[in-house]
Write an enzyme that holds these catalytic residues in place. Structure first.
Site, PDB file in Angstrom:
ATOM      1  N   ASN A  50      -7.924  -4.521  -2.449  1.00 40.61           N
ATOM      2  CA  ASN A  50      -8.762  -3.312  -2.518  1.00 40.61           C
ATOM      3  C   ASN A  50      -7.933  -2.024  -2.528  1.00 40.61           C
ATOM      4  OD1 ASN A  50      -8.053  -3.814   0.175  1.00 40.61           O
ATOM      5  ND2 ASN A  50      -9.943  -2.946   0.983  1.00 40.61           N
ATOM      6  N   LYS A  90       3.391 -11.437  -0.095  1.00 36.94           N
ATOM      7  CA  LYS A  90       2.488 -12.168  -0.987  1.00 36.94           C
ATOM      8  C   LYS A  90       1.405 -11.197  -1.397  1.00 36.94           C
ATOM      9  CE  LYS A  90      -0.957 -14.184  -1.450  1.00 36.94           C
ATOM     10  NZ  LYS A  90      -2.086 -13.928  -2.415  1.00 36.94           N
ATOM     11  N   PRO A 136      -1.778  -9.476  -3.921  1.00 32.28           N
ATOM     12  CA  PRO A 136      -3.102  -9.902  -4.395  1.00 32.28           C
ATOM     13  C   PRO A 136      -3.086 -10.198  -5.887  1.00 32.28           C
ATOM     14  CG  PRO A 136      -3.044  -7.527  -4.169  1.00 32.28           C
ATOM     15  CD  PRO A 136      -1.697  -8.013  -3.728  1.00 32.28           C
ATOM     16  N   GLY A 140      -6.902  -8.436   5.602  1.00 32.49           N
ATOM     17  CA  GLY A 140      -7.885  -9.170   4.818  1.00 32.49           C
ATOM     18  C   GLY A 140      -9.106  -9.510   5.648  1.00 32.49           C
ATOM     19  N   LEU A 173      -8.189  -6.769  10.093  1.00 34.27           N
ATOM     20  CA  LEU A 173      -9.231  -7.612   9.502  1.00 34.27           C
ATOM     21  C   LEU A 173     -10.468  -6.794   9.142  1.00 34.27           C
ATOM     22  CD1 LEU A 173      -8.741 -10.666  11.887  1.00 34.27           C
ATOM     23  CD2 LEU A 173      -7.563 -10.138   9.742  1.00 34.27           C
ATOM     24  N   CYS A 216     -12.502  -1.855   4.185  1.00 35.40           N
ATOM     25  CA  CYS A 216     -12.766  -2.441   5.498  1.00 35.40           C
ATOM     26  C   CYS A 216     -13.377  -1.441   6.462  1.00 35.40           C
ATOM     27  CB  CYS A 216     -11.492  -3.035   6.080  1.00 35.40           C
ATOM     28  SG  CYS A 216     -10.133  -1.854   6.270  1.00 35.40           S
TER      29      CYS A 216
END
Length: 475
Positions: A151, A174, A176, A227, A250, A283
């Site tokens: 996002n 890592k 997206p 995430g 989160l 988020c």
């Protein structure tokens, strides 16, 4: 033109030739943009080994030298922001102005970490007996495995990278797979700024396979994840099993408390912008609107009008305020929440449907009188959906706001200092915004409580996961 995508391992860009790939698509048109190379197990191991080898030297580099390099990265990011932003709009969907602003804001985070990295101090503790020297020093922990979301592909990843690198820790990131161009551009920034090989590494591929291999590696000492709550729980459990330090940022389901004495016009204008930012795929997006009875109906009408007036379209079009959702799965998930609420008797005040026949555009949506057992009242919508409910007293408002297991961001609108103080103290959230939104500055901590995670991705607290404390006593 959309840039060529690659892995970045040990200072080398590795293209898609001869590798497994996946197509990257424009969420506004569903047209393919280019192939993204996947990392195999040997690539993951190579990245970890490169980071581990780089740690021996990077941890001993002067904080001033690390700071100078990060400042070069920030300058390059500002210089290249238009091209990085344009590619981000193509694979992410957000309006071009928002994409460019994300890069510029991330550059500010890099500069802040560059300067604060010079001030990672220890302390001297007075001894209990003569002739004893007691020192407490802070040292970089080691290789960091980081996982960043789609996002805010540039901003979220850069927060992790800047803090780790400033602290002296190499990083294996890592990225997206949905929105990769910004991170390839980030690797190029570090490369061109002169970062030693192995200090920054970039991987793509099967998320579960890569995350498990990274976390289980004995050479990885830190895990940083941004995430969803379900994935965060899985990674935290795995990291805990292997005694790894963690930062978990989160999901949220941010409550908004609107009191009768609110400046209605100002609150509606701000909340409409926040709700539709990045198509609600944020988020900290405001989602649960608890409105005091005296102002409820006027707020509902004004907010519905504001959402209906948002210009939705391709992010490269002039004047567009909201782009598409990232992919069809996200669209269907959002739509399922809306349909569930309506089936249970919720009133649709605006939106609630697809816009157009091409791309993943969902109209900004406002639901009122939503039953307590509707899924959207308990699940993070992560889309342009807001739900309205009433309250009468401050105690009732706090009870509704704190009812869920989420605790990331929250918002309060009132002209009463007494109310603001009481609600600010009573909200169970890592961040409370009163009459504005001010969470994105690098000098401020950014994190949640309860199921929304732990640790900070801002402020001096952002270094905590990357530093260990060592006691030295000497006679």
């Amino acid at each position: 033109m959309y840039p060529e995508l690659s892995l970045y391992i040990a200072g080398r860009f590795i293209d898609a030739q001869g590798r497994r790939t996946q197509p990257v698509r424009d969420p506004a048109t569903q047209q393919p943009l280019g192939p993204l190379p996947w990392a195999e197990a040997e690539d993951v191991e190579a990245a970890v080994q490169a980071a581990h080898a780089a740690f021996a030297g990077w941890r001993r580099v002067s904080p001033l030298e690390r700071s100078d390099l990060l400042r070069r990265v920030a300058a390059l990011a500002r210089e290249r922001a238009p091209e990085i932003g344009r590619a981000m709009t193509l694979d992410n969907g957000k309006p071009l102005a928002d994409a460019v602003a994300e890069v510029v804001n991330a550059a500010e985070h890099v500069e802040w970490h560059a300067e604060e990295g010079r001030r990672i101090y220890g302390r001297v503790v007075p001894p209990r007996q003569p002739g004893v020297r007691q020192l407490v020093v802070r040292e970089p922990v080691g290789v960091c495995a980081a996982f960043s979301p789609w996002n805010f592909p540039f901003g979220q990843a850069m927060k992790k990278a800047a803090a780790a690198i400033a602290a002296g820790c190499p990083i294996v990131l890592k990225g997206p797979e949905e929105s990769p161009s910004a991170l390839v551009a980030m690797a190029r920034l570090f490369h061109d700024a002169g970062l030693p090989p192995g200090v920054f590494n970039l991987l793509w591929g099967v998320p579960a396979d890569i995350s498990r291999q990274l976390i289980e590696s004995p050479l990885v000492r830190v895990v940083s994840f941004t995430g969803s709550v379900p994935v965060g729980r899985q990674l935290a459990a795995l990291a805990g099993l292997h005694m790894k330090r963690m930062t978990m940022e989160l999901g949220g389901h941010a409550p908004v408390l609107v009191f009768d004495d609110t400046d209605l016009e100002a609150a509606v204008a701000l909340l409409a912008r926040l709700k539709t930012r990045n198509a609600g795929q944020v988020c900290v997006s405001p989602t649960r609107f608890h409105v005091q009875s005296g102002i409820h109906d006027r707020f509902a009408a004004a907010f519905a009008d504001a959402l209906a007036g948002v210009k939705v379209g391709h992010g490269l079009e002039a004047g567009v305020q909201m782009g598409p959702l990232i992919h069809e799965r996200r669209f269907q998930a959002v739509q399922a929440l809306v349909e569930d609420a309506r089936a249970l008797g919720a009133e649709l005040l605006t939106g609630g449907e697809r816009i157009g026949v091409q791309g993943h555009f969902h109209a900004p949506t406002l639901l009122a009188n939503v039953p307590a057992d509707a899924r959207v009242m308990h699940e993070e919508p992560f889309g342009p959906v807001a739900v309205l409910s009433r309250f009468d007293t401050v105690d009732e408002a706090l009870l509704q706001a704190n009812a869920l297991s989420f605790g990331l961001a929250s918002y309060v609108f009132t002209r009463s200092l007494q109310t603001a103080t009481r609600v600010g103290d009573g909200l169970e959230a890592g961040m409370v915004n009163i009459n504005h939104s001010g969470m994105a500055h690098p000098e401020l901590p950014f994190g949640g409580v309860k199921d929304s995670g732990f640790g900070s991705e801002g402020g001096t607290e952002s270094f905590d996961s990357f530093l260990s404390t060592k006691l030295i006593t000497q006679i």
